[in-house]
Design a protein around this motif. Structure first.
Motif, mmCIF file in Angstrom:
data_model
loop_
_atom_site.group_PDB
_atom_site.id
_atom_site.type_symbol
_atom_site.label_atom_id
_atom_site.label_comp_id
_atom_site.label_asym_id
_atom_site.label_seq_id
_atom_site.Cartn_x
_atom_site.Cartn_y
_atom_site.Cartn_z
ATOM 1 N N THR A 653 -8.467 20.781 -8.606
ATOM 2 C CA THR A 653 -7.091 20.426 -8.970
ATOM 3 C C THR A 653 -7.081 19.630 -10.258
ATOM 4 N N THR A 654 -6.212 20.003 -11.175
ATOM 5 C CA THR A 654 -6.011 19.241 -12.407
ATOM 6 C C THR A 654 -4.724 18.432 -12.294
ATOM 7 N N ASP A 655 -4.719 17.239 -12.933
ATOM 8 C CA ASP A 655 -3.551 16.337 -12.906
ATOM 9 C C ASP A 655 -3.131 16.005 -11.474
ATOM 10 N N LEU A 656 -4.090 15.677 -10.646
ATOM 11 C CA LEU A 656 -3.808 15.370 -9.249
ATOM 12 C C LEU A 656 -2.820 14.212 -9.146
ATOM 13 N N ILE A 657 -1.750 14.404 -8.380
ATOM 14 C CA ILE A 657 -0.779 13.345 -8.128
ATOM 15 C C ILE A 657 -1.314 12.471 -6.992
ATOM 16 N N THR A 658 -1.549 11.211 -7.288
ATOM 17 C CA THR A 658 -2.122 10.326 -6.295
ATOM 18 C C THR A 658 -1.435 8.971 -6.331
ATOM 19 N N GLN A 659 -1.460 8.273 -5.215
ATOM 20 C CA GLN A 659 -0.917 6.918 -5.165
ATOM 21 C C GLN A 659 -1.864 5.961 -5.890
ATOM 22 N N TYR A 660 -1.254 4.967 -6.521
ATOM 23 C CA TYR A 660 -2.029 4.027 -7.327
ATOM 24 C C TYR A 660 -1.489 2.630 -7.067
ATOM 25 N N LEU A 661 -2.379 1.693 -6.764
ATOM 26 C CA LEU A 661 -1.978 0.335 -6.442
ATOM 27 C C LEU A 661 -2.017 -0.534 -7.689
ATOM 28 N N ASP A 662 -0.877 -1.113 -8.035
ATOM 29 C CA ASP A 662 -0.733 -1.983 -9.203
ATOM 30 C C ASP A 662 -0.137 -3.313 -8.748
ATOM 31 N N THR A 663 0.188 -4.174 -9.702
ATOM 32 C CA THR A 663 0.862 -5.427 -9.389
ATOM 33 C C THR A 663 2.148 -5.522 -10.179
ATOM 34 N N VAL A 664 3.095 -6.337 -9.667
ATOM 35 C CA VAL A 664 4.362 -6.533 -10.345
ATOM 36 C C VAL A 664 4.778 -7.993 -10.154
ATOM 37 N N SER A 665 5.447 -8.535 -11.165
ATOM 38 C CA SER A 665 5.958 -9.897 -11.093
ATOM 39 C C SER A 665 7.422 -9.860 -11.493
ATOM 40 N N LEU A 666 8.334 -10.296 -10.605
ATOM 41 C CA LEU A 666 9.767 -10.264 -10.861
ATOM 42 C C LEU A 666 10.309 -11.674 -11.009
ATOM 43 N N SER A 667 11.034 -11.907 -12.120
ATOM 44 C CA SER A 667 11.719 -13.188 -12.359
ATOM 45 C C SER A 667 10.772 -14.372 -12.246
ATOM 46 N N GLY A 668 9.575 -14.212 -12.825
ATOM 47 C CA GLY A 668 8.635 -15.312 -12.865
ATOM 48 C C GLY A 668 7.923 -15.597 -11.567
ATOM 49 N N THR A 669 8.132 -14.759 -10.534
ATOM 50 C CA THR A 669 7.462 -14.981 -9.253
ATOM 51 C C THR A 669 5.997 -14.577 -9.358
ATOM 52 N N ALA A 670 5.241 -14.944 -8.358
ATOM 53 C CA ALA A 670 3.819 -14.602 -8.350
ATOM 54 C C ALA A 670 3.643 -13.098 -8.247
ATOM 55 N N LYS A 671 2.525 -12.630 -8.753
ATOM 56 C CA LYS A 671 2.245 -11.203 -8.700
ATOM 57 C C LYS A 671 2.077 -10.751 -7.260
ATOM 58 N N ARG A 672 2.547 -9.530 -7.015
ATOM 59 C CA ARG A 672 2.358 -8.933 -5.699
ATOM 60 C C ARG A 672 2.020 -7.457 -5.872
ATOM 61 N N PRO A 673 1.300 -6.883 -4.903
ATOM 62 C CA PRO A 673 0.926 -5.468 -5.030
ATOM 63 C C PRO A 673 2.150 -4.569 -4.945
ATOM 64 N N ILE A 674 2.088 -3.440 -5.627
ATOM 65 C CA ILE A 674 3.123 -2.426 -5.560
ATOM 66 C C ILE A 674 2.466 -1.059 -5.678
ATOM 67 N N THR A 675 2.922 -0.112 -4.893
ATOM 68 C CA THR A 675 2.368 1.241 -4.906
ATOM 69 C C THR A 675 3.205 2.129 -5.820
ATOM 70 N N THR A 676 2.541 2.820 -6.725
ATOM 71 C CA THR A 676 3.211 3.776 -7.592
ATOM 72 C C THR A 676 2.415 5.076 -7.586
ATOM 73 N N TYR A 677 2.743 6.000 -8.489
ATOM 74 C CA TYR A 677 2.087 7.309 -8.514
ATOM 75 C C TYR A 677 1.636 7.620 -9.927
ATOM 76 N N VAL A 678 0.466 8.236 -10.039
ATOM 77 C CA VAL A 678 -0.084 8.599 -11.341
ATOM 78 C C VAL A 678 -0.740 9.970 -11.238
#
Length: 873
Positions: A653-678
């Motif tokens: 498979t080329t360009d496999l769509i998979t879940q990817y775990l990143d971090t996000v910080s909203l309004s100066g709050t501490a970073k927290r994990p967030i799941t996205t797709y790549v």
């Protein structure tokens, strides 16, 4: 000389007979004065009533240019088993066929012997005509007592029931008959899939086909119904298509297709079944189906209900690596389900002519679920200081209503095998639900009360699915076949969800804008295909090409945003080759190319914080993934219909769509994990699958399946490291035993070794936590090994074994724990969950039916007999 005189005399008498009945018989027709009679009895010599007895004659078919059997006459046996059929032609071979519910069908040839009575030709009577009474015996056939064998026959004191082969192989699919599977009685399609080779089912009912999520079809068309909304008792067979050809939808990526074939009426007259059951929690199930087939009409109706009261439990341990010191979270959950669903279906076939058939189908599904969940959470720092303890009680209410219409047309050309079909399938569903979370906070378990958090989620949604398709088949030569078709698929989805938190100070509910979602999308796919298949002696091949184009539009009304993707025409070739060898052996090879397009929730750049334990966000820059698949298989059929099949497969498979775990910080709050797709660079998977079907003895059938597989994702284009490849295996064994006194025993077992986490569910829904509230990751990790055993015992009774009682036990030893380990740069997680086990079910079923002989009372033998032949196919 004497023999010659007797023969001439007999011919003369027959000519006189022909003249005598000329006024009653059509010109050129043989005299129809023959009669057959007899008596049908069982093994004890008792007469059998209401058994169909029909007479067939072989005639030349001008359309197919071949001889075929057509119906002449038929009757039902009387209360004492007697039958009598008159008005039969006395020339040419005839065939008597006998069929009754609960008995093995039988047939035998009939021929009227023209013997001259002793003394030569009959003498003339008072009217000058020959006295033919002495010849009456020539045109009557006394068949005497005919003993019918029941479907179950005694062999070595063990009852052996005749059943169809559970495994059938075609050039592009395998068909597993599940109608005789007693372990699944009273269950759903999830239970059926647990007994289908090549298919693995996890604790949440998600199915995997060779470790990838397949598309689910019902009667050859895609569906949005989930497997737990389809009753097991409505399923006839499951078609496993591991490498779909160009004839099938190209969507689905590196997974195949599971086509659920529902039961349909194939018998003339009427037949039906009623069933009812209960499980260990008091959950009821039941249903009934009825079918009638006569003349030009085939009508069927069925209804099923299933109540669910199961209980589940689970544990989750999380180490949050983003905090210093690390935060340790321990969760324990208990879930109680209270709900059920109703499933109804109606079908009508109208045989307008010998060649034209119209079909109409309607179905309706209603479900109502009210699960309750208790989640206990301990939070502490790795240094030992206790942070908090919480008790969360959740009350959910979910309702769905779905319905659909299926319309079809089929025309058979005079040329055998040439046909054109057209059908329209429309499906629509609505759902709404609410969830109330009441969380009490404490300093420690049983310690100081710190406060209360109340959250309420309310939402509703709808979807519609319209498919229009037309297919044409044209045989070319003796073995060639050309197929072509067009297809349009239109799908619309809407969803709205609001999240509220209770403000204790103002005693009001406050809507959280960041945790709300409102979207709708349209997804249209246009396709055309053609395939050509032929064979050269023992070598067969099928070549196919499919073209698909799609259009997608998604909208976020609250944010006044829209997203559009247009995928140009893509080509999807398929090649299937087969070679038959000596000694009932065959080799098959196939190649296909398929596509997996990103679904709506993977695309929208919207942070969904509805599940506080697992935030998600889409990626509008996703590209579709393309998969090329190679498969080779070897099949050997032994004596006694024993079968062995070995398959090797490879997918890239080329360009496999998979879940990817990143971090996000909203309004100066501490970073927290967030799941996205790549899109990952690529992925590959390979494996070896072995399937066997054996009749070990006259009373023991065994089916086995084992799949060895290895997969790897290349994520060199991402910051995360590639998940290491792992060899895993999955095994399934099913034993069926026919025991004395009409007992049947079934014993099944499964084993799943340690395996990598799946890439994604691919079900078009946003990922979230498990149903019991624990968090769920898509990071690197694995699922620990598990195994389980199911057993069922069935007793058949009443006349012709029309009634049966089945006791089944699923996960006998409570060993199907779903244990998962996952890790990322942000957290470590261990989780374990177990469904309600062991689960006991007790089910009763009663079948009834009768062949309606008015079907055979024809005014026009030729035309109506041709129609009866068509109806019986």
């Amino acid at each position: 000389m004497s023999y010659l005189l007797r023969t001439v005399s007999l011919v003369t008498v027959l000519l006189i007979l022909s003249v005598g009945i000329e006024a009653q018989a059509p010109a050129g027709a043989p005299p129809s004065i023959g009669r057959v009679f007899g008596k049908l009895v069982d093994k004890d010599g008792k007469g059998i009533r209401d058994v169909a007895v029909i007479v067939l004659q072989s005639k030349w078919d001008t359309a197919t240019k071949k001889m075929k059997d057509v119906l002449l006459k038929g009757v039902n046996s009387q209360a004492n088993g007697d039958f009598n059929i008159e008005g039969l032609p006395i020339f040419g071979p005839l065939k008597l066929s006998i069929a009754g519910i609960g008995y093995t069908p039988m047939s035998q040839p009939i021929a009227f012997e023209m013997k001259m009575p002793a003394g030569g030709a009959p003498k003339a009577g008072a009217n000058g005509m020959p006295d033919l009474s002495a010849l009456a015996a020539n045109f009557e056939k006394d068949l005497g007592k005919i003993t019918l064998k029941p479907e179950a026959t005694m062999l070595d004191s063990v009852v052996v029931t005749t059943t169809t082969s559970r495994l059938k192989m075609d050039i592009d699919k395998k068909v597993f008959n599940v109608g005789q599977n007693i372990v699944t009685a009273g269950g759903t399609a999830v239970d059926v899939m647990k007994n289908v080779p090549s298919v693995n089912v996890d604790i949440d009912g998600n199915v995997k086909l060779r470790n990838a999520t397949p598309q689910i079809y019902i009667d050859g068309r895609p569906t949005t119904l989930s497997l737990d909304q389809i009753p097991a008792d409505a399923i006839e067979s499951v078609e496993v298509i591991t490498n779909p050809s160009a004839k099938y939808d190209a969507s689905g990526g590196n997974a195949g297709i599971l086509n659920i074939v529902l039961k349909k009426n194939k018998k003339s007259g009427y037949n039906g079944m009623v069933m009812a059951g209960v499980d260990k929690r008091g959950g009821l199930n039941g249903g009934a189906n009825f079918s009638v087939r006569q003349d030009k009409i085939n009508f069927s109706v069925s209804a099923f209900g299933n109540q669910m009261k199961n209980r589940n439990s689970g544990n989750t341990e999380i180490t949050n690596l983003l905090s210093s010191p690390n935060l340790l979270v321990n969760q324990h959950s208990n879930n109680r389900m209270n709900g059920g669903f109703l499933f109804g279906r109606m079908g009508l076939d109208y045989f307008a002519t010998n060649r034209t058939t119209f079909s109409l189908g309607l179905f309706k599904v209603h479900g109502n679920f009210n699960p309750k969940d208790v989640l206990l959470t301990d939070s502490a720092y790795s240094g030992g200081s206790y942070l908090s303890y919480s008790e969360r009680n959740t009350e959910n209410k979910r309702t769905f209503n779905a319905g659909g219409v299926q319309g079809g047309f089929k025309y058979n050309f005079p040329k055998k095998g040439q046909e054109i079909t057209a059908d329209v399938n429309w499906f629509s569903g609505k759902n709404n639900g609410s969830a109330f979370y009441n969380t009490n906070l404490y300093q420690t378990p049983g310690g100081t009360y710190k406060g209360n958090i109340q959250q309420q989620i309310m939402g509703d949604g709808s979807n519609s699915f319209l498919t229009m398709q037309s297919d044409y088949v044209n045989p070319l030569g003796e073995t060639g076949k050309l197929e072509a078709g067009v297809r349009v698929q239109l799908r619309t989805m809407k969803n709205s969800q609001a999240n509220y938190f209770f403000n204790n100070a103002t005693n009001t509910w406050i809507k959280s804008a960041s945790a709300a979602s409102n979207y709708r999308n349209n997804d249209n796919v246009y396709a055309a295909y053609t395939t050509y298949s032929n064979s050269i002696k023992d070598f067969g091949y099928q070549l196919g090409l499919r073209m698909e184009s799609s259009y997608y539009k998604g909208e976020l009304p609250d944010a006044n945003q829209s997203f559009t993707n247009k995928y140009p025409i893509s080509l999807f070739p398929s090649v299937f080759l087969s070679q038959k060898l000596k000694n009932r052996q065959e080799i098959q090879m196939s190649y296909t190319r398929r596509i997996n397009r990103p679904f709506f929730m993977q695309l929208i750049p919207f942070i969904d914080s509805t599940n506080q334990l697992n935030w998600t966000k889409g990626n509008p820059g996703l590209k579709p993934e393309f998969t090329q698949s190679l498969e080779a298989s070897y099949t050997k059929t032994y004596n006694g219909n024993n079968t062995f099949m070995a398959s090797v497969y490879y997918k890239y498979t080329t360009d496999l769509i998979t879940q990817y775990l990143d971090t996000v910080s909203l309004s100066g709050t501490a970073k927290r994990p967030i799941t996205t797709y790549v899109n990952a660079n690529s992925s590959r998977s390979l494996g070896l699958e072995l399937t066997t079907q054996n009749t070990v003895t006259k009373w023991w059938d065994l089916n086995g399946n084992i799949n060895f597989y290895n997969s790897k994702i290349n994520t060199h284009n991402l910051a995360a490291a590639s998940q290491p490849a792992m060899w895993s295996w999955f095994a399934k064994l099913n034993n069926s035993y026919k025991l004395p006194s009409n007992f049947k025993l079934q014993l099944s077992g499964t084993y799943q070794s340690k395996t990598n986490l799946p890439v994604s569910q691919g079900n078009g829904m946003a990922p979230g936590g498990p149903p019991m509230g624990g968090s769920q990751s898509s990071a690197q990790g694995y699922i620990k090994a598990n195994w389980g055993v199911d057993i069922a015992l069935q007793k058949s009774f009443l006349k012709n074994n029309t009634a049966s009682v089945t006791l089944s036990v699923n996960d006998v030893f409570r060993t199907r724990w779903y244990k998962q380990y996952s890790e990322s740069p942000y957290f470590l997680q261990n989780s374990a969950r177990l469904n309600d086990a062991p689960m006991f079910r007790l089910n009763f079923s009663f079948r009834f039916g009768q062949m309606d002989m008015s079907l055979f009372k024809r005014k026009n033998n030729r035309d109506e007999s041709m129609q009866a032949t068509q109806l019986s196919q």
